[in-house]
Write a protein that holds these residues in place. Structure first.
Motif, PDB file in Angstrom:
ATOM      1  N   ILE A 154       0.799   8.117  -5.664  1.00  0.00           N
ATOM      2  CA  ILE A 154       1.745   8.614  -4.662  1.00  0.00           C
ATOM      3  C   ILE A 154       0.992   9.180  -3.461  1.00  0.00           C
ATOM      4  O   ILE A 154       1.338   8.911  -2.310  1.00  0.00           O
ATOM      5  CB  ILE A 154       2.707   9.654  -5.282  1.00  0.00           C
ATOM      6  CG1 ILE A 154       3.699   8.940  -6.217  1.00  0.00           C
ATOM      7  CG2 ILE A 154       3.441  10.449  -4.201  1.00  0.00           C
ATOM      8  CD1 ILE A 154       4.563   9.879  -7.046  1.00  0.00           C
ATOM      9  N   GLU A 155      -0.058   9.958  -3.720  1.00  0.00           N
ATOM     10  CA  GLU A 155      -0.829  10.528  -2.609  1.00  0.00           C
ATOM     11  C   GLU A 155      -1.457   9.435  -1.745  1.00  0.00           C
ATOM     12  O   GLU A 155      -1.457   9.522  -0.516  1.00  0.00           O
ATOM     13  CB  GLU A 155      -1.885  11.504  -3.144  1.00  0.00           C
ATOM     14  CG  GLU A 155      -1.240  12.790  -3.664  1.00  0.00           C
ATOM     15  CD  GLU A 155      -2.207  13.717  -4.387  1.00  0.00           C
ATOM     16  OE1 GLU A 155      -3.294  13.272  -4.818  1.00  0.00           O
ATOM     17  OE2 GLU A 155      -1.849  14.906  -4.529  1.00  0.00           O
ATOM     18  N   ARG A 156      -1.980   8.372  -2.375  1.00  0.00           N
ATOM     19  CA  ARG A 156      -2.549   7.246  -1.610  1.00  0.00           C
ATOM     20  C   ARG A 156      -1.456   6.545  -0.793  1.00  0.00           C
ATOM     21  O   ARG A 156      -1.672   6.167   0.363  1.00  0.00           O
ATOM     22  CB  ARG A 156      -3.217   6.236  -2.551  1.00  0.00           C
ATOM     23  CG  ARG A 156      -4.586   6.665  -3.035  1.00  0.00           C
ATOM     24  CD  ARG A 156      -5.345   5.533  -3.720  1.00  0.00           C
ATOM     25  NE  ARG A 156      -4.615   4.921  -4.820  1.00  0.00           N
ATOM     26  CZ  ARG A 156      -4.606   5.356  -6.076  1.00  0.00           C
ATOM     27  NH1 ARG A 156      -5.319   6.422  -6.411  1.00  0.00           N
ATOM     28  NH2 ARG A 156      -3.908   4.729  -7.003  1.00  0.00           N
ATOM     29  N   ALA A 157      -0.278   6.369  -1.391  1.00  0.00           N
ATOM     30  CA  ALA A 157       0.830   5.701  -0.693  1.00  0.00           C
ATOM     31  C   ALA A 157       1.318   6.543   0.488  1.00  0.00           C
ATOM     32  O   ALA A 157       1.669   5.998   1.541  1.00  0.00           O
ATOM     33  CB  ALA A 157       1.971   5.411  -1.664  1.00  0.00           C
ATOM     34  N   ILE A 158       1.343   7.855   0.340  1.00  0.00           N
ATOM     35  CA  ILE A 158       1.727   8.745   1.452  1.00  0.00           C
ATOM     36  C   ILE A 158       0.717   8.605   2.585  1.00  0.00           C
ATOM     37  O   ILE A 158       1.089   8.482   3.758  1.00  0.00           O
ATOM     38  CB  ILE A 158       1.856  10.212   0.970  1.00  0.00           C
ATOM     39  CG1 ILE A 158       3.080  10.358   0.067  1.00  0.00           C
ATOM     40  CG2 ILE A 158       1.922  11.170   2.160  1.00  0.00           C
ATOM     41  CD1 ILE A 158       3.157  11.692  -0.672  1.00  0.00           C
TER      42      ILE A 158
ATOM     43  N   SER B 143       0.817  -1.210   0.000  1.00  0.00           N
ATOM     44  CA  SER B 143       0.000   0.000   0.000  1.00  0.00           C
ATOM     45  C   SER B 143       0.853   1.263   0.000  1.00  0.00           C
ATOM     46  O   SER B 143       0.355   2.342  -0.286  1.00  0.00           O
ATOM     47  CB  SER B 143      -0.959   0.005   1.183  1.00  0.00           C
ATOM     48  OG  SER B 143      -0.244   0.067   2.391  1.00  0.00           O
ATOM     49  N   THR B 144       2.130   1.123   0.309  1.00  0.00           N
ATOM     50  CA  THR B 144       3.020   2.288   0.317  1.00  0.00           C
ATOM     51  C   THR B 144       3.978   2.275  -0.872  1.00  0.00           C
ATOM     52  O   THR B 144       4.838   3.136  -0.983  1.00  0.00           O
ATOM     53  CB  THR B 144       3.843   2.348   1.622  1.00  0.00           C
ATOM     54  OG1 THR B 144       4.661   1.180   1.702  1.00  0.00           O
ATOM     55  CG2 THR B 144       2.949   2.460   2.841  1.00  0.00           C
ATOM     56  N   LYS B 145       3.821   1.302  -1.757  1.00  0.00           N
ATOM     57  CA  LYS B 145       4.709   1.178  -2.921  1.00  0.00           C
ATOM     58  C   LYS B 145       4.003   1.690  -4.172  1.00  0.00           C
ATOM     59  O   LYS B 145       2.815   1.463  -4.361  1.00  0.00           O
ATOM     60  CB  LYS B 145       5.100  -0.289  -3.123  1.00  0.00           C
ATOM     61  CG  LYS B 145       6.033  -0.506  -4.297  1.00  0.00           C
ATOM     62  CD  LYS B 145       6.435  -1.964  -4.417  1.00  0.00           C
ATOM     63  CE  LYS B 145       7.341  -2.177  -5.617  1.00  0.00           C
ATOM     64  NZ  LYS B 145       7.750  -3.574  -5.722  1.00  0.00           N
ATOM     65  N   VAL B 146       4.771   2.380  -5.016  1.00  0.00           N
ATOM     66  CA  VAL B 146       4.256   2.910  -6.279  1.00  0.00           C
ATOM     67  C   VAL B 146       5.277   2.608  -7.372  1.00  0.00           C
ATOM     68  O   VAL B 146       6.478   2.785  -7.164  1.00  0.00           O
ATOM     69  CB  VAL B 146       4.041   4.445  -6.203  1.00  0.00           C
ATOM     70  CG1 VAL B 146       3.657   5.028  -7.558  1.00  0.00           C
ATOM     71  CG2 VAL B 146       3.003   4.793  -5.147  1.00  0.00           C
ATOM     72  N   VAL B 147       4.792   2.170  -8.522  1.00  0.00           N
ATOM     73  CA  VAL B 147       5.622   2.120  -9.722  1.00  0.00           C
ATOM     74  C   VAL B 147       5.120   3.266 -10.586  1.00  0.00           C
ATOM     75  O   VAL B 147       3.952   3.299 -10.980  1.00  0.00           O
ATOM     76  CB  VAL B 147       5.514   0.770 -10.457  1.00  0.00           C
ATOM     77  CG1 VAL B 147       6.312   0.814 -11.752  1.00  0.00           C
ATOM     78  CG2 VAL B 147       6.021  -0.362  -9.563  1.00  0.00           C
TER      79      VAL B 147
ATOM     80  N   ILE C  62       9.079   3.019  -6.102  1.00  0.00           N
ATOM     81  CA  ILE C  62       9.380   3.789  -4.901  1.00  0.00           C
ATOM     82  C   ILE C  62       8.432   3.333  -3.785  1.00  0.00           C
ATOM     83  O   ILE C  62       7.388   2.739  -4.060  1.00  0.00           O
ATOM     84  CB  ILE C  62       9.237   5.316  -5.132  1.00  0.00           C
ATOM     85  CG1 ILE C  62       7.880   5.661  -5.770  1.00  0.00           C
ATOM     86  CG2 ILE C  62      10.379   5.839  -5.987  1.00  0.00           C
ATOM     87  CD1 ILE C  62       7.636   7.140  -6.039  1.00  0.00           C
ATOM     88  N   HIS C  63       8.818   3.590  -2.562  1.00  0.00           N
ATOM     89  CA  HIS C  63       7.932   3.303  -1.434  1.00  0.00           C
ATOM     90  C   HIS C  63       8.062   4.434  -0.422  1.00  0.00           C
ATOM     91  O   HIS C  63       9.069   5.143  -0.379  1.00  0.00           O
ATOM     92  CB  HIS C  63       8.236   1.939  -0.804  1.00  0.00           C
ATOM     93  CG  HIS C  63       9.561   1.879  -0.127  1.00  0.00           C
ATOM     94  ND1 HIS C  63      10.725   1.632  -0.799  1.00  0.00           N
ATOM     95  CD2 HIS C  63       9.902   2.064   1.167  1.00  0.00           C
ATOM     96  CE1 HIS C  63      11.741   1.668   0.051  1.00  0.00           C
ATOM     97  NE2 HIS C  63      11.273   1.923   1.250  1.00  0.00           N
TER      98      HIS C  63
END
Length: 184
Positions: free
Chosen positions: A52-56, A6-10, A133-134
């Motif tokens: 990115i906003e959801r992961a933050i 949930s904190t990772k984004v590609v 990124i995470h």
């Protein structure tokens, strides 16, 4: 157990700036050597920005323990997604957001077919890439926020190098065969 997914984004296509992805480098104020890059994200890439906003938000939820057990007001935290139009005078950052990502572990760097890139000249500040990124919460010496960890890098295409400098081909013209007469 935290849910890192949930904190990772590609990301979608981003541009690398300040790319220290081959060798770790210590910050100017010292500290641990890290691999790092600033990822320039076009404001038009709403899919990446929303991810990115959801992961933050997920990193804040997972980091509640670091914030004394209470969810802090987001405005009171240092957040990693920043506005290039406001914070940077560099034209490369205009109409874009950016995140500064770093890691102690070297990123795996691959081409569009996921083959390892070994030639260091292939990935540089200015190249276009997708990056994993995470995000994670921190609370160190009164500094509270969410940081961005650098994962792996997939080069998509070349771009104009950032950071000044010029290429040898723009500095020099080929020497003609006529200038080699002194060898005869």
């Amino acid at each position: 157990m935290s849910n890192m997914n949930s904190t990772k984004v590609v990301t979608g296509e981003v541009r690398l700036s300040y790319a220290n992805v081959w060798e770790p480098r210590a910050a100017m104020n010292g500290g641990k050597e890290k691999y790092s890059a600033s990822l320039i994200i076009p404001k038009s890439d709403t899919k990446t920005i929303e991810a990115i906003e959801r992961a933050i938000d997920a990193a804040i939820e997972q980091g509640i323990g670091k914030f004394g057990g209470k969810k802090p007001n987001k405005a009171a935290l240092k957040l990693p997604l920043r506005d290039g139009d406001i914070e940077k005078e560099d034209v490369a950052y205009q109409e874009a957001y950016f995140v500064n990502a770093n890691a102690v572990r070297a990123p795996q760097i691959v081409d569009e077919l996921v083959n390892p890139i070994l030639d260091r000249s292939e990935v540089y500040s200015g190249v276009y890439a997708r990056v994993s990124i995470h995000f994670y919460a921190y609370n160190v010496n009164g500094n509270r926020g969410v940081a961005c960890g650098l994962g792996n890098i997939q080069k998509i295409r070349d771009g104009e190098p950032l950071g000044g400098g010029s290429s040898a081909s723009s500095d020099f013209k080929p020497l003609s065969d006529a200038t080699d007469d002194f060898l005869a």
